[in-house]
Design a protein around this motif. Structure first.
Motif, short mmCIF file in Angstrom:
data_model
loop_
_atom_site.label_atom_id
_atom_site.label_comp_id
_atom_site.label_asym_id
_atom_site.label_seq_id
_atom_site.Cartn_x
_atom_site.Cartn_y
_atom_site.Cartn_z
N LEU A 14 -7.48 4.36 -5.27
CA LEU A 14 -7.44 4.98 -3.94
C LEU A 14 -7.28 6.49 -4.04
CD1 LEU A 14 -5.29 2.57 -1.75
CD2 LEU A 14 -7.65 3.27 -1.35
N ASN A 33 -4.19 10.76 4.95
CA ASN A 33 -3.99 9.32 5.13
C ASN A 33 -4.21 8.93 6.58
OD1 ASN A 33 -3.28 8.90 2.40
ND2 ASN A 33 -1.16 9.49 2.82
N ALA A 37 -6.89 6.26 8.13
CA ALA A 37 -6.38 5.12 8.89
C ALA A 37 -7.01 5.08 10.28
CB ALA A 37 -4.85 5.19 9.00
N VAL A 49 -3.59 -0.63 10.25
CA VAL A 49 -3.26 0.28 9.16
C VAL A 49 -2.82 1.60 9.76
CG1 VAL A 49 -5.63 1.15 8.91
CG2 VAL A 49 -4.08 1.25 6.96
N TYR A 53 1.22 3.55 5.71
CA TYR A 53 0.87 2.41 4.85
C TYR A 53 -0.11 2.86 3.76
CZ TYR A 53 -0.42 -2.27 3.35
OH TYR A 53 -0.64 -3.39 2.61
N LEU A 54 -1.09 3.68 4.13
CA LEU A 54 -2.01 4.19 3.12
C LEU A 54 -1.27 5.03 2.08
CD1 LEU A 54 -5.26 5.15 5.08
CD2 LEU A 54 -4.83 3.16 3.63
N SER A 55 -0.31 5.80 2.52
CA SER A 55 0.50 6.59 1.59
C SER A 55 1.23 5.67 0.61
CB SER A 55 1.50 7.44 2.37
OG SER A 55 2.34 8.15 1.47
N LEU A 57 0.33 2.66 -0.29
CA LEU A 57 -0.67 2.09 -1.21
C LEU A 57 -1.02 3.09 -2.30
CD1 LEU A 57 -3.18 0.27 1.20
CD2 LEU A 57 -1.61 -0.79 -0.44
N ARG A 58 -1.18 4.34 -1.92
CA ARG A 58 -1.55 5.38 -2.89
C ARG A 58 -0.42 5.67 -3.87
NH1 ARG A 58 -3.89 10.41 0.15
NH2 ARG A 58 -4.41 11.01 -1.99
N PRO A 65 -2.59 -5.21 -0.16
CA PRO A 65 -3.25 -5.08 1.14
C PRO A 65 -4.26 -6.21 1.33
CG PRO A 65 -4.21 -3.56 -0.40
CD PRO A 65 -3.04 -4.20 -1.11
N LEU A 69 -8.82 -4.91 4.71
CA LEU A 69 -8.48 -3.49 4.66
C LEU A 69 -9.17 -2.82 3.47
CD1 LEU A 69 -7.03 -0.92 5.50
CD2 LEU A 69 -5.01 -1.74 4.24
N LEU A 73 -11.77 0.24 3.66
CA LEU A 73 -11.55 1.50 2.95
C LEU A 73 -12.74 1.84 2.05
CD1 LEU A 73 -7.78 1.14 2.02
CD2 LEU A 73 -8.76 2.81 3.61
#
Length: 164
Positions: A14, A33, A37, A49, A53-55, A57-58, A65, A69, A73
Motif C-alpha cells: 500500500l 489517506n 478513502a 473505509v 483505517y487506511l493509515s 493498514l499502511r 481488510p 476494499l 484500492l
C-alpha cells in the motif's frame, strides 16, 4: 520458492502505491489517506473505509481488510487486484506500478481499468476505435463524432425540413 520473510507486507505494498501513483504525476504530492478513502467510497458506497483505517493498514496495525476494499484500492491506483490480494507479488508488479505511475492522467487510468474487464473481442473493438480517433477519424455514436466506415451517414437519418 521465495522466502516468506522476503515477501512485501500489505502495508508495504500500500505504501508503495501511495508513494508511486500520484494525482498530479510523479513530481506532485501523494494522495492522502482521506482522499483515497473518499474516492473509494464514491466509486462504491457499500465499502466502508476512512482515512484513519487506511493509515492503520499502511502502518500494519490493521492487517485483514475485506477483499472488496483491497479490490477497490487496487482499482483506484490502477493496478491489478492481485497486487494487494495475493500473498506473493508477481514479477510483473514493478511494470504494473510503473505504468500506473506514468499514466497519472485519471481518465487514462479509468479507461485502462475498464479495459481489463473487456472480453478479447471487446478489447479489440476498443483498440480499433482508439486507433481510428488517433488517426483523425471520427467515431459514430460519440459526441462530435461522424460516421464509421460502413455506417449510415447522419444526413440519411435526418428528417427533411417541415417534416416531424
Amino acid at each position: 520458492m521465495p522466502d516468506p520473510e522476503e515477501r512485501p507486507t500489505l502495508a508495504e505494498n500500500l505504501d508503495r502505491l501511495f508513494d508511486s501513483v500520484r494525482p498530479m504525476g510523479p513530481l506532485g504530492p501523494p494522495y492522502t489517506n482521506e482522499e483515497v478513502a473518499t474516492a473509494v467510497k464514491q466509486a462504491d458506497p457499500s465499502i466502508r473505509v476512512g482515512g484513519a483505517y487506511l493509515s492503520a493498514l499502511r502502518k500494519g496495525t490493521k492487517k485483514n481488510p475485506s477483499t472488496e476494499l483491497l479490490t477497490a484500492l487496487a482499482r483506484f491506483f490502477g493496478v491489478p487486484s492481485s497486487y494487494l490480494l495475493d500473498k506473493t507479488v508477481p514479477a510483473s508488479a514493478d511494470a504494473e506500478i510503473e505504468l500506473a505511475r506514468v499514466a497519472h492522467n485519471l481518465e487514462v487510468r479509468k479507461l485502462a481499468l475498464r479495459a481489463l474487464e473487456l472480453s478479447p473481442e471487446g478489447l479489440a473493438t476498443v483498440s480499433r476505435l482508439v486507433e481510428e480517433v488517433l488517426e483523425g477519424g471520427a467515431v459514430s455514436g460519440v459526441e462530435g463524432g461522424g460516421p464509421v466506415p460502413g455506417g449510415t451517414p447522419p444526413e440519411a437519418t435526418a428528417s427533411p425540413v417541415g417534416e416531424a
